[in-house]
Write a protein that holds these residues in place. Structure first.
Motif, PDB file in Angstrom:
ATOM      1  N   ILE A 279       0.852  -1.184   0.000  1.00  0.00           N
ATOM      2  CA  ILE A 279       0.000   0.000   0.000  1.00  0.00           C
ATOM      3  C   ILE A 279       0.886   1.231   0.000  1.00  0.00           C
ATOM      4  O   ILE A 279       2.055   1.186   0.407  1.00  0.00           O
ATOM      5  CB  ILE A 279      -0.973   0.047   1.203  1.00  0.00           C
ATOM      6  N   THR A 280       0.323   2.325  -0.462  1.00  0.00           N
ATOM      7  CA  THR A 280       0.973   3.623  -0.389  1.00  0.00           C
ATOM      8  C   THR A 280      -0.109   4.688  -0.418  1.00  0.00           C
ATOM      9  O   THR A 280      -1.243   4.421  -0.826  1.00  0.00           O
ATOM     10  CB  THR A 280       1.986   3.829  -1.533  1.00  0.00           C
ATOM     11  N   TRP A 281       0.232   5.881   0.014  1.00  0.00           N
ATOM     12  CA  TRP A 281      -0.684   7.015  -0.001  1.00  0.00           C
ATOM     13  C   TRP A 281      -0.139   8.050  -0.978  1.00  0.00           C
ATOM     14  O   TRP A 281       1.051   8.362  -0.952  1.00  0.00           O
ATOM     15  CB  TRP A 281      -0.800   7.636   1.389  1.00  0.00           C
ATOM     16  N   VAL A 282      -1.030   8.594  -1.813  1.00  0.00           N
ATOM     17  CA  VAL A 282      -0.632   9.576  -2.825  1.00  0.00           C
ATOM     18  C   VAL A 282      -1.647  10.712  -2.824  1.00  0.00           C
ATOM     19  O   VAL A 282      -2.862  10.466  -2.750  1.00  0.00           O
ATOM     20  CB  VAL A 282      -0.571   8.923  -4.225  1.00  0.00           C
ATOM     21  N   ALA A 283      -1.151  11.940  -2.944  1.00  0.00           N
ATOM     22  CA  ALA A 283      -2.054  13.081  -3.059  1.00  0.00           C
ATOM     23  C   ALA A 283      -2.970  12.875  -4.261  1.00  0.00           C
ATOM     24  O   ALA A 283      -2.509  12.523  -5.348  1.00  0.00           O
ATOM     25  CB  ALA A 283      -1.261  14.375  -3.207  1.00  0.00           C
ATOM     26  N   GLN A 284      -4.255  13.081  -4.066  1.00  0.00           N
ATOM     27  CA  GLN A 284      -5.227  12.847  -5.118  1.00  0.00           C
ATOM     28  C   GLN A 284      -4.933  13.696  -6.355  1.00  0.00           C
ATOM     29  O   GLN A 284      -5.233  13.287  -7.476  1.00  0.00           O
ATOM     30  CB  GLN A 284      -6.632  13.146  -4.590  1.00  0.00           C
ATOM     31  N   SER A 285      -4.290  14.826  -6.166  1.00  0.00           N
ATOM     32  CA  SER A 285      -3.992  15.718  -7.286  1.00  0.00           C
ATOM     33  C   SER A 285      -2.625  15.446  -7.922  1.00  0.00           C
ATOM     34  O   SER A 285      -2.249  16.121  -8.884  1.00  0.00           O
ATOM     35  CB  SER A 285      -4.065  17.172  -6.812  1.00  0.00           C
ATOM     36  N   ASP A 286      -1.886  14.470  -7.428  1.00  0.00           N
ATOM     37  CA  ASP A 286      -0.554  14.150  -7.961  1.00  0.00           C
ATOM     38  C   ASP A 286      -0.701  13.116  -9.078  1.00  0.00           C
ATOM     39  O   ASP A 286      -0.473  11.923  -8.897  1.00  0.00           O
ATOM     40  CB  ASP A 286       0.352  13.629  -6.837  1.00  0.00           C
ATOM     41  N   HIS A 287      -1.065  13.581 -10.242  1.00  0.00           N
ATOM     42  CA  HIS A 287      -1.375  12.686 -11.361  1.00  0.00           C
ATOM     43  C   HIS A 287      -0.162  11.903 -11.840  1.00  0.00           C
ATOM     44  O   HIS A 287      -0.299  10.746 -12.259  1.00  0.00           O
ATOM     45  CB  HIS A 287      -2.018  13.480 -12.496  1.00  0.00           C
ATOM     46  N   ALA A 288       1.025  12.487 -11.764  1.00  0.00           N
ATOM     47  CA  ALA A 288       2.229  11.769 -12.210  1.00  0.00           C
ATOM     48  C   ALA A 288       2.486  10.549 -11.328  1.00  0.00           C
ATOM     49  O   ALA A 288       2.743   9.448 -11.831  1.00  0.00           O
ATOM     50  CB  ALA A 288       3.437  12.703 -12.201  1.00  0.00           C
ATOM     51  N   THR A 289       2.402  10.722 -10.012  1.00  0.00           N
ATOM     52  CA  THR A 289       2.653   9.601  -9.101  1.00  0.00           C
ATOM     53  C   THR A 289       1.535   8.569  -9.189  1.00  0.00           C
ATOM     54  O   THR A 289       1.790   7.356  -9.187  1.00  0.00           O
ATOM     55  CB  THR A 289       2.839  10.109  -7.658  1.00  0.00           C
ATOM     56  N   LEU A 290       0.310   9.030  -9.280  1.00  0.00           N
ATOM     57  CA  LEU A 290      -0.807   8.089  -9.447  1.00  0.00           C
ATOM     58  C   LEU A 290      -0.617   7.264 -10.718  1.00  0.00           C
ATOM     59  O   LEU A 290      -0.825   6.044 -10.717  1.00  0.00           O
ATOM     60  CB  LEU A 290      -2.140   8.841  -9.491  1.00  0.00           C
ATOM     61  N   GLY A 291      -0.198   7.903 -11.792  1.00  0.00           N
ATOM     62  CA  GLY A 291       0.037   7.195 -13.048  1.00  0.00           C
ATOM     63  C   GLY A 291       1.164   6.176 -12.933  1.00  0.00           C
ATOM     64  O   GLY A 291       1.071   5.070 -13.484  1.00  0.00           O
TER      65      GLY A 291
END
Length: 184
Positions: A134-146
């Motif tokens: 698991i990890t947590w990512v800022a919802q607005s951080d599209h690069a990391t989410l991608g």
């Protein structure tokens, strides 16, 4: 391209990790957190914090290098109960691993360093008997989410809201297999 590798960090790497964190956070998170929060972050004893993190028995810190340059880091270990719990607070059915942080200095991006860091951390978590991360990512951080989506991880429906001091930051929890392979 020079030889790219991932290795475990040691306490003498704390200053370099702090440098990468400061530079990357200023570049990537100033809009999310605000200049005041970034300025306070700059004053923090990050070197001391990183030296302690590297020595912490339940976590591992890995460094990505290219040639003689340290270009990124990853912190991983067993997920604490509060990080892994469902939104209602119930415990997970398994014991996942946590990718607490994965950062590559922006000028070294898109060269495979993040993938090598994640694959290395995942292999050690798997070797320690864990099968999901698991990890947590800022919802607005599209690069990391991608990046995590390309690795096969996806949101599990759990969110949290953090107080940044000037507003709130919404994070989504991603989960995925630790059975990762690098592709070229």
């Amino acid at each position: 391209m020079s030889a790219a590798e991932v290795r475990p960090a040691n306490p003498s790497d704390a200053a370099e990790i702090a440098r990468i964190q400061r530079l990357t956070w200023r570049a990537a998170y100033a809009d999310l957190l605000g200049a005041e929060a970034i300025d306070e972050f700059e004053k923090a004893d990050l070197e001391g914090t990183w030296a302690e993190t590297i020595e912490y028995p339940d976590s591992r810190v890995y460094l990505a290098t290219e040639g003689s340059f340290t270009v990124g880091y990853c912190v991983a270990g067993p997920a604490p109960q509060d990080e892994a719990a469902a939104a209602d607070g119930s415990p997970p059915e398994d014991a996942p691993g946590l990718i607490a942080s994965l950062v590559v200095e922006p000028r070294w991006g898109r060269r495979g360093h993040a993938g090598r860091l994640l694959a290395t951390a995942a292999a050690e978590l798997r070797a320690n008997g864990l099968n999901r991360g698991i990890t947590w990512v800022a919802q607005s951080d599209h690069a990391t989410l991608g990046f995590y989506r390309r690795a096969g991880w996806s949101p599990d429906g759990t969110v949290r809201t953090l107080d940044t001091g000037r507003g709130t930051l919404r994070e989504v929890r991603l989960t995925g297999t630790l059975d990762l392979e690098l592709t070229h």
